[in-house]
Design a protein around this motif. Structure first.
Motif, PDB file in Angstrom:
ATOM      1  N   PRO A   1      73.630  43.989  57.206  1.00  0.00           N
ATOM      2  CA  PRO A   1      74.060  44.055  58.565  1.00  0.00           C
ATOM      3  C   PRO A   1      72.988  43.444  59.714  1.00  0.00           C
ATOM      4  O   PRO A   1      71.819  43.789  59.536  1.00  0.00           O
ATOM      5  N   ASP A   2      73.519  43.033  60.778  1.00  0.00           N
ATOM      6  CA  ASP A   2      72.614  42.172  61.578  1.00  0.00           C
ATOM      7  C   ASP A   2      72.468  43.020  62.914  1.00  0.00           C
ATOM      8  O   ASP A   2      73.410  42.944  63.639  1.00  0.00           O
ATOM      9  N   LYS A   3      71.420  43.768  63.188  1.00  0.00           N
ATOM     10  CA  LYS A   3      71.232  44.449  64.310  1.00  0.00           C
ATOM     11  C   LYS A   3      69.887  44.125  64.723  1.00  0.00           C
ATOM     12  O   LYS A   3      69.019  45.118  65.364  1.00  0.00           O
ATOM     13  N   ARG A   4      69.274  43.160  64.808  1.00  0.00           N
ATOM     14  CA  ARG A   4      67.929  42.745  64.905  1.00  0.00           C
ATOM     15  C   ARG A   4      67.564  42.973  66.517  1.00  0.00           C
ATOM     16  O   ARG A   4      66.378  42.791  66.886  1.00  0.00           O
ATOM     17  N   PHE A   5      68.722  43.110  67.182  1.00  0.00           N
ATOM     18  CA  PHE A   5      68.634  43.049  68.671  1.00  0.00           C
ATOM     19  C   PHE A   5      68.293  44.440  69.411  1.00  0.00           C
ATOM     20  O   PHE A   5      68.289  44.639  70.440  1.00  0.00           O
ATOM     21  N   TYR A   6      68.456  45.536  68.238  1.00  0.00           N
ATOM     22  CA  TYR A   6      68.328  46.972  68.616  1.00  0.00           C
ATOM     23  C   TYR A   6      66.917  47.242  68.941  1.00  0.00           C
ATOM     24  O   TYR A   6      65.731  46.521  68.295  1.00  0.00           O
ATOM     25  N   THR A   7      66.436  47.995  70.106  1.00  0.00           N
ATOM     26  CA  THR A   7      65.243  48.441  70.192  1.00  0.00           C
ATOM     27  C   THR A   7      64.846  49.673  69.366  1.00  0.00           C
ATOM     28  O   THR A   7      65.677  50.236  68.937  1.00  0.00           O
ATOM     29  N   LEU A   8      63.706  50.004  69.087  1.00  0.00           N
ATOM     30  CA  LEU A   8      63.526  51.082  68.409  1.00  0.00           C
ATOM     31  C   LEU A   8      63.994  52.495  69.004  1.00  0.00           C
ATOM     32  O   LEU A   8      64.458  53.327  68.269  1.00  0.00           O
ATOM     33  N   ALA A   9      64.138  52.515  70.206  1.00  0.00           N
ATOM     34  CA  ALA A   9      64.542  53.601  70.933  1.00  0.00           C
ATOM     35  C   ALA A   9      66.105  53.628  70.790  1.00  0.00           C
ATOM     36  O   ALA A   9      66.702  54.843  70.333  1.00  0.00           O
ATOM     37  N   LEU A  10      66.547  52.694  70.664  1.00  0.00           N
ATOM     38  CA  LEU A  10      68.272  52.642  70.531  1.00  0.00           C
ATOM     39  C   LEU A  10      68.511  52.883  68.864  1.00  0.00           C
ATOM     40  O   LEU A  10      69.450  53.714  68.723  1.00  0.00           O
ATOM     41  N   ASN A  11      67.752  52.315  68.269  1.00  0.00           N
ATOM     42  CA  ASN A  11      67.849  52.586  66.707  1.00  0.00           C
ATOM     43  C   ASN A  11      67.766  54.329  66.436  1.00  0.00           C
ATOM     44  O   ASN A  11      68.470  54.906  65.735  1.00  0.00           O
ATOM     45  N   LYS A  12      66.647  55.019  67.096  1.00  0.00           N
ATOM     46  CA  LYS A  12      66.812  56.417  67.152  1.00  0.00           C
ATOM     47  C   LYS A  12      67.964  57.067  67.406  1.00  0.00           C
ATOM     48  O   LYS A  12      68.383  58.110  67.207  1.00  0.00           O
ATOM     49  N   LEU A  13      68.546  56.558  68.818  1.00  0.00           N
ATOM     50  CA  LEU A  13      69.659  56.956  69.441  1.00  0.00           C
ATOM     51  C   LEU A  13      71.118  56.935  68.804  1.00  0.00           C
ATOM     52  O   LEU A  13      71.988  57.148  69.312  1.00  0.00           O
ATOM     53  N   GLU A  14      71.032  55.822  67.862  1.00  0.00           N
ATOM     54  CA  GLU A  14      72.366  55.379  67.651  1.00  0.00           C
ATOM     55  C   GLU A  14      73.542  56.384  67.169  1.00  0.00           C
ATOM     56  O   GLU A  14      74.526  56.473  67.755  1.00  0.00           O
ATOM     57  N   GLU A  15      73.102  57.269  66.444  1.00  0.00           N
ATOM     58  CA  GLU A  15      74.041  58.104  65.845  1.00  0.00           C
ATOM     59  C   GLU A  15      74.797  58.875  67.151  1.00  0.00           C
ATOM     60  O   GLU A  15      75.849  59.231  67.087  1.00  0.00           O
ATOM     61  N   GLN A  16      73.613  59.422  67.968  1.00  0.00           N
ATOM     62  CA  GLN A  16      74.138  60.262  69.110  1.00  0.00           C
ATOM     63  C   GLN A  16      74.909  59.573  70.018  1.00  0.00           C
ATOM     64  O   GLN A  16      76.062  60.034  70.289  1.00  0.00           O
ATOM     65  N   LEU A  17      74.634  58.325  70.125  1.00  0.00           N
ATOM     66  CA  LEU A  17      75.427  57.356  71.151  1.00  0.00           C
ATOM     67  C   LEU A  17      76.772  57.181  70.478  1.00  0.00           C
ATOM     68  O   LEU A  17      77.838  57.130  71.361  1.00  0.00           O
ATOM     69  N   ILE A  18      76.911  56.929  69.033  1.00  0.00           N
ATOM     70  CA  ILE A  18      78.228  56.814  68.477  1.00  0.00           C
ATOM     71  C   ILE A  18      79.005  58.124  68.650  1.00  0.00           C
ATOM     72  O   ILE A  18      80.167  58.071  69.214  1.00  0.00           O
ATOM     73  N   LEU A  19      78.326  59.176  68.652  1.00  0.00           N
ATOM     74  CA  LEU A  19      79.081  60.604  68.732  1.00  0.00           C
ATOM     75  C   LEU A  19      79.463  60.540  70.151  1.00  0.00           C
ATOM     76  O   LEU A  19      80.785  61.366  70.441  1.00  0.00           O
ATOM     77  N   ARG A  20      78.641  60.316  71.105  1.00  0.00           N
ATOM     78  CA  ARG A  20      79.226  60.493  72.349  1.00  0.00           C
ATOM     79  C   ARG A  20      80.450  59.427  73.045  1.00  0.00           C
ATOM     80  O   ARG A  20      80.900  59.371  74.016  1.00  0.00           O
ATOM     81  N   GLY A  21      80.602  58.303  72.113  1.00  0.00           N
ATOM     82  CA  GLY A  21      81.420  57.540  72.547  1.00  0.00           C
ATOM     83  C   GLY A  21      81.009  56.148  73.335  1.00  0.00           C
ATOM     84  O   GLY A  21      81.750  55.504  73.781  1.00  0.00           O
ATOM     85  N   SER A  22      79.445  56.070  73.446  1.00  0.00           N
ATOM     86  CA  SER A  22      79.061  55.078  74.205  1.00  0.00           C
ATOM     87  C   SER A  22      78.806  53.803  73.580  1.00  0.00           C
ATOM     88  O   SER A  22      78.591  52.489  73.949  1.00  0.00           O
ATOM     89  N   LEU A  23      78.724  54.056  72.112  1.00  0.00           N
ATOM     90  CA  LEU A  23      78.244  52.974  71.046  1.00  0.00           C
ATOM     91  C   LEU A  23      79.454  52.791  69.950  1.00  0.00           C
ATOM     92  O   LEU A  23      79.402  54.011  69.488  1.00  0.00           O
TER      93      LEU A  23
END
Ligand SMILES: Cc1cc2nc3c(=O)[nH]c(=O)nc-3n(C[C@H](O)[C@H](O)[C@H](O)COP(=O)(O)OP(=O)(O)OC[C@H]3O[C@@H](n4cnc5c(N)ncnc54)[C@H](O)[C@@H]3O)c2cc1C
Length: 300
Positions: free
Chosen positions: A242-264
């Motif tokens: 998977p190519d997610k090289r553009f994620y910042t570390l912060a986004l990486n940590k928040l990924e699951e939460q943002l998916i649950l919120r429907g923003s990502l």
């Protein structure tokens, strides 16, 4: 309903294209970024036989043309920029998407449809630049070659599909470092019957030097014996990640939460593990667009 946020889609492969199309049908204009050309990995596929509606199958490039025509009809254009960084600010609940064009775009919703990138061959770093230019990780750059000898390293679906694709006009040698072949039995059978394709298992590349008759002289070791294989090109088909090289570390940590919120939203090959298929990717894209519409509504 909340007011509609800016939606950014990263990648115009089948998943990103389907997302943009379905959003447009809801009256939502998303910004669709593509670093290369629309169509994604599909451009490499020789014959797609599992997308419904094409009883005789269709080539990847022809299917890409149809997808592009469909976007054109809805007046959807991909922005030809590479997404370099996506960050998220928790206070404003906004993404910041930076591209190689030097622009920064705010977004309330991001759809990651960036697919996969090829695993690089571990020996590549030690190879001289004048040899490296003959080594590829996808077939697309070699589709116009004729009368060449091409070595393909790998034994999965992509390796066998590339071999069949190139064998119409070239000689091909597949090198499998083990004995297991992961390609579909159907592809294995077609390769076996194809006189333009040779196959060696338990075979490793020991050296690559400039060749005389062909561009490269490739030293191959099999069962303790070394041979030199002339080749014009090498394709490394050693899997993809998977190519997610553009994620910042912060986004990486928040990924699951943002998916649950429907923003990502992650759609297509970037999130499908080994279930990497066009119809799954387009289905994911359409589903993400529907979720975005149902969550955020149609009001601007
Ligand atoms: C040889 C081969 C044969 C295949 N045959 C079949 C088949 O017969 N049937 C089938 O169903 N599937 C087949 N596939 C698989 C199919 O091509 C993929 O499942 C499909 O393309 C996945 O779509 P996607 O949009 O998720 O990802 P991709 O097609 O990988 O698209 C991702 C896009 O995102 C872009 N991108 C990535 N990062 C960025 C960034 N930072 N900024 C901007 N853009 C970015 C990329 O350039 C790319 O265009 C085949 C694949 C290969 C390699």
């Amino acid at each position: 309903m909340k007011s509609k946020p800016e939606v950014i889609i990263v990648g115009a492969g089948p998943a990103g294209m389907a997302t943009a199309l379905q959003l447009k049908r809801y009256g939502i204009d998303a910004v669709l970024f593509e670093k290369d050309r629309p169509g994604g990995l599909l451009i490499n596929a020789r014959l797609v036989e599992n997308v419904m509606g094409f009883p005789k199958g269709i080539s990847g490039p022809d299917l890409v043309k149809l997808f592009c025509g469909q976007l054109k009809r809805f007046d959807i254009n991909a922005v030809n920029e590479t997404v370099m960084k996506i960050d998220y600010d928790e206070i404003s609940e906004t993404f910041s998407v930076s591209t190689n064009g030097g622009s920064h775009y705010p977004a309330g919703v991001v759809v990651v449809a960036s697919g996969t990138r090829a695993n690089e061959w571990d020996q590549l770093n030690s190879i001289l630049p004048e040899i490296k230019k003959y080594i590829f990780h996808e077939v697309v750059a070699l589709l116009d070659e004729k009368g060449k000898k091409i070595i393909i390293i790998g034994a999965g679906d992509a390796a066998f599909d590339y071999a069949l694709n190139l064998s119409a006009e070239n000689e091909v040698l597949i090198l499998n470092r083990g004995t297991e072949i992961k390609a579909l039995l159907l592809l294995q059978d077609r390769v076996k019957k194809n006189p333009a394709i040779d196959y060696m298992d338990l075979a490793t590349v020991e050296s690559i030097d400039p060749g005389k008759k062909r561009s490269l002289a490739v030293g191959v070791r099999q069962n303790g014996k070394n041979t030199i294989q002339g080749a014009d090109f090498i394709i490394c088909a050693l899997g993809r990640e998977p190519d997610k090289r553009f994620y910042t570390l912060a986004l990486n940590k928040l990924e699951e939460q943002l998916i649950l919120r429907g923003s990502l939203h992650l759609v297509g090959d970037v999130s499908n593990g080994s279930y990497r298929q066009v119809s799954i990717a387009t289905g994911n894209g359409i589903q993400a667009a529907m979720k975005i519409y149902h969550q955020w509504g149609s009001g601007q």
